[in-house]
Design a protein around this motif. Structure first.
Motif, PDB file in Angstrom:
ATOM      1  N   LEU A 159       0.830  -1.201   0.000  1.00 57.60           N
ATOM      2  CA  LEU A 159       0.000   0.000   0.000  1.00 57.60           C
ATOM      3  C   LEU A 159       0.869   1.257   0.000  1.00 57.60           C
ATOM      4  N   ALA A 160       1.918   1.243   0.837  1.00 53.89           N
ATOM      5  CA  ALA A 160       2.826   2.401   0.905  1.00 53.89           C
ATOM      6  C   ALA A 160       3.493   2.637  -0.445  1.00 53.89           C
ATOM      7  N   LYS A 161       3.924   1.562  -1.086  1.00 48.14           N
ATOM      8  CA  LYS A 161       4.583   1.693  -2.396  1.00 48.14           C
ATOM      9  C   LYS A 161       3.606   2.202  -3.451  1.00 48.14           C
ATOM     10  N   ALA A 162       2.339   1.772  -3.323  1.00 48.91           N
ATOM     11  CA  ALA A 162       1.315   2.254  -4.268  1.00 48.91           C
ATOM     12  C   ALA A 162       1.112   3.761  -4.128  1.00 48.91           C
ATOM     13  N   LEU A 163       1.374   4.289  -2.924  1.00 51.90           N
ATOM     14  CA  LEU A 163       1.275   5.735  -2.681  1.00 51.90           C
ATOM     15  C   LEU A 163       2.622   6.434  -2.931  1.00 51.90           C
ATOM     16  N   ASN A 164       3.559   5.670  -3.573  1.00 51.46           N
ATOM     17  CA  ASN A 164       4.895   6.194  -3.922  1.00 51.46           C
ATOM     18  C   ASN A 164       5.750   6.510  -2.706  1.00 51.46           C
ATOM     19  N   TYR A 165       5.567   5.738  -1.630  1.00 51.89           N
ATOM     20  CA  TYR A 165       6.401   5.892  -0.435  1.00 51.89           C
ATOM     21  C   TYR A 165       7.565   4.904  -0.484  1.00 51.89           C
ATOM     22  N   LYS A 166       8.712   5.341  -0.006  1.00 51.21           N
ATOM     23  CA  LYS A 166       9.871   4.463   0.125  1.00 51.21           C
ATOM     24  C   LYS A 166       9.874   3.896   1.544  1.00 51.21           C
ATOM     25  N   ILE A 167      10.125   2.573   1.685  1.00 55.01           N
ATOM     26  CA  ILE A 167      10.160   1.930   2.999  1.00 55.01           C
ATOM     27  C   ILE A 167      11.573   1.988   3.546  1.00 55.01           C
ATOM     28  N   GLU A 168      11.721   2.539   4.740  1.00 56.74           N
ATOM     29  CA  GLU A 168      13.038   2.608   5.383  1.00 56.74           C
ATOM     30  C   GLU A 168      12.998   1.787   6.670  1.00 56.74           C
ATOM     31  N   ASP A 169      13.798   0.720   6.712  1.00 55.27           N
ATOM     32  CA  ASP A 169      13.820  -0.180   7.869  1.00 55.27           C
ATOM     33  C   ASP A 169      14.998   0.172   8.771  1.00 55.27           C
ATOM     34  N   GLN A 170      14.688   0.669   9.973  1.00 56.34           N
ATOM     35  CA  GLN A 170      15.733   0.986  10.939  1.00 56.34           C
ATOM     36  C   GLN A 170      15.892  -0.116  11.987  1.00 56.34           C
ATOM     37  N   THR A 171      15.105  -1.194  11.858  1.00 61.19           N
ATOM     38  CA  THR A 171      15.177  -2.291  12.829  1.00 61.19           C
ATOM     39  C   THR A 171      16.180  -3.363  12.395  1.00 61.19           C
ATOM     40  N   GLY A 172      16.442  -3.434  11.096  1.00 61.63           N
ATOM     41  CA  GLY A 172      17.320  -4.480  10.577  1.00 61.63           C
ATOM     42  C   GLY A 172      16.679  -5.855  10.561  1.00 61.63           C
ATOM     43  N   LYS A 173      15.339  -5.907  10.751  1.00 60.58           N
ATOM     44  CA  LYS A 173      14.642  -7.200  10.831  1.00 60.58           C
ATOM     45  C   LYS A 173      13.765  -7.492   9.611  1.00 60.58           C
ATOM     46  N   LEU A 174      13.720  -6.562   8.668  1.00 59.32           N
ATOM     47  CA  LEU A 174      12.814  -6.716   7.555  1.00 59.32           C
ATOM     48  C   LEU A 174      13.526  -7.137   6.261  1.00 59.32           C
ATOM     49  N   GLY A 175      14.755  -7.602   6.390  1.00 65.15           N
ATOM     50  CA  GLY A 175      15.541  -7.992   5.221  1.00 65.15           C
ATOM     51  C   GLY A 175      14.886  -9.078   4.410  1.00 65.15           C
ATOM     52  N   ILE A 176      14.070  -9.913   5.073  1.00 64.11           N
ATOM     53  CA  ILE A 176      13.390 -11.024   4.407  1.00 64.11           C
ATOM     54  C   ILE A 176      12.463 -10.535   3.299  1.00 64.11           C
ATOM     55  N   LEU A 177      11.995  -9.272   3.406  1.00 63.22           N
ATOM     56  CA  LEU A 177      11.070  -8.727   2.415  1.00 63.22           C
ATOM     57  C   LEU A 177      11.784  -8.096   1.223  1.00 63.22           C
ATOM     58  N   LYS A 178      13.118  -7.939   1.339  1.00 57.42           N
ATOM     59  CA  LYS A 178      13.930  -7.331   0.289  1.00 57.42           C
ATOM     60  C   LYS A 178      13.358  -5.988  -0.141  1.00 57.42           C
TER      61      LYS A 178
END
Length: 201
Positions: free
Chosen positions: A181-200
């Protein structure tokens, strides 16, 4: 008359300035509303998910407990209890504890903290069979001890590390709906937890 000639152009100028001001303001409003709209869409999507059960596992087992008395090394009396144990294990995440920031100006969804998994293991024990004897009666205390041991055995039989790992994978899949949904709204996802690598991301 002369005063009117001076006042009228002044009033006309003021009116033109007021019209220009409100026209300019109305041009800015849609962008502001869009940013707020994006923010509320993303935050509402997460709040709807709330406390999420991502994984559920059910197991069952039977256990026979034998109790007896010995005299000079020989068993003189014995009885047994057969129990049937059903165990439900759940992994859940409280997404109210997930911390994120929505930067609507730079179009960023920043994940700063992910909640820890909550594991709930609930065993229920049923007595299937009582092999009682006249000389060696099964007491209430015996039954309570046997059922408690059956519950402890059931809890220990659950591989909690494996459960957490599978639960995390499922959480990532569920969170992916928010990120899509965020990408559909042209948002960039920034992971500061280091736990979301599985989603690439």
């Amino acid at each position: 008359m002369r005063n009117l000639r001076i006042i009228l152009p002044f009033l006309a100028g003021v009116i033109v300035m007021i019209i220009l001001f409100f026209s300019f303001r109305s041009c800015l409003n849609p962008a502001e509303k869009t940013e707020k709209s994006d923010y509320y869409i993303l935050t509402n999507q997460i709040s709807k998910m709330n406390k999420m059960v991502v994984l559920e596992q059910n197991t069952s087992s039977m256990q026979k407990t034998k109790m007896g008395y010995e005299f000079f090394g020989k068993e003189v009396s014995s009885n047994s209890i057969i129990t049937y144990t059903k165990t439900n294990a759940q992994v859940s995440y409280d997404l109210n504890k997930m911390k994120m920031e929505v930067d609507s100006i730079n179009k960023k969804l920043i994940i700063t903290e992910l909640p820890e998994p909550e594991i709930r293991i609930t065993p229920s024990v049923e007595i299937q069979s009582l092999d009682d004897s006249f000389f060696n009666r099964i007491s209430e205390k015996d039954i309570k001890n046997v059922t408690q041991k059956a519950k402890t055995t059931a809890i220990n039989s659950i591989d909690q590390n494996k459960l957490k790992g599978e639960g995390k994978e499922q959480l990532m899949e569920n969170l992916n709906t928010i990120f899509v949904l965020a990408k559909a709204l042209n948002y960039k996802i920034e992971d500061q937890t280091g736990k979301l690598g599985i989603l690439k991301l």
